[in-house]
Scaffold this active site. Sequence first.
Site, short mmCIF file in Angstrom:
data_model
loop_
_atom_site.label_atom_id
_atom_site.label_comp_id
_atom_site.label_asym_id
_atom_site.label_seq_id
_atom_site.Cartn_x
_atom_site.Cartn_y
_atom_site.Cartn_z
N ASP A 103 1.17 -1.73 0.15
CA ASP A 103 0.21 0.16 -0.10
C ASP A 103 1.43 1.09 -0.18
O ASP A 103 0.27 1.85 0.42
CB ASP A 103 -0.77 -0.30 1.34
N ASP B 184 -6.87 -3.99 -5.84
CA ASP B 184 -6.85 -2.50 -4.87
C ASP B 184 -5.57 -1.89 -5.36
O ASP B 184 -5.31 -0.70 -5.27
CB ASP B 184 -6.64 -2.31 -3.51
N THR C 112 -13.15 -13.43 -3.49
CA THR C 112 -13.26 -12.03 -2.69
C THR C 112 -12.32 -12.35 -1.25
O THR C 112 -12.24 -13.57 -0.12
CB THR C 112 -14.28 -11.67 -2.94
#
Length: 389
Positions: free
Chosen positions: A112, A172, A232
Amino acid sequence: MKKHHFKLLFIALSFLVSCKTEKKENYNYQQKLKKRYSKLLEYNLDSLAFPRSYNPKEKKIKKVPSKDWTSGFFAGNIWQIYQITGNPKDKELAQKWTAFIEKEKYNDKTHDMGFKVYNSFGQALKHNNNQKYKDIIVKSAQTLSSRFNNTVGSIRSWDFNKDKWNFPVIIDNMMNLELLFEASKISNDSTFYKIAVTHANTTLKNHFREDNSCFHVLDYNPENGAIRMKVTHQGYSNNSSWARGQGWAIYGFTMVYRYTKDKKYLEQAKATANFFLNHKNLPEDGIPYWDFDAPNIPNEPRDVSAGAIVASALVELYEYTKNETYLNYSKKFMNNVQTEKYILPETLDIPFILDHSSGDWSKRSEMDAPIVYGDYYFLETKLRLKLLK
């Protein structure tokens, strides 16, 4: 006076009253937004307490350290408020919040890096041609690159659940490629660019279904690059369309097109945008449910953050395509979210702007609540629309 004259006079007066009412409502909400901005600006500086979300039941702000994936959003929000206000004090505050994140440039335990470093230092660099900021971005890109596996052709996302996943890659992760592209421009090191493109190509090849929706998590075998599973983690089910995931895909591939001008990325962004916009379960106001396939629609939480991500992406996608459908969605979203239902009350003393975002359903966490990244993409959409004019 004849009857039809009375009718025309009545219509004219009604129109004037309507215009005044609309202007008054717009003014009221602009004033309300300014007061919400002030709540962010008044929040106490604390390097260990970045505001992430608010739990309305417990009346408690969730505060996180810089290592949390959401830490960069709050500094980014202050930078964007500074861009709106032009107030030097806001800039000074943004610089202070941003400085708290610098140590993350060494954190190789996370993918991230873009969310944390680029949404803070990248925003800062827009307003300061600061060599230190550039160096931090490049160092962060080097750290992120250490998670790239050439056999898989992707950057590893998570390190947890090692008993379940071998090499997980989430949609993401597309958002973190912006850091690599910018680092390549700053340093003239094409390694970052090549990693970003390779990751985008692997995602393009494997993450999408025939209807152009995307899976959340793909797990790979790092030894041979084979796909082990498509699942998921935050959506309703393995085969459902998690709303925020679709937003990451639309935004991510639009952004990759910006840097590469390769039309295959633009086509995927358009295809997934069309899936999102034309879905039968997208509400009329454009603010999606947290998952398009959640079982209790229409009695499911909305996700303002997903809508804001898409709205921001579609402003940029409109610039490349001139497709008014994309711009119309962004405008509709912004009109509908700037209402009493979604802007937090002026009296609520928390550092957030919007209500009704949704976080992690797998943990039943941050569902239907104010969340920092919902505010970030709302502000970004606001600024992008302003720049179009």
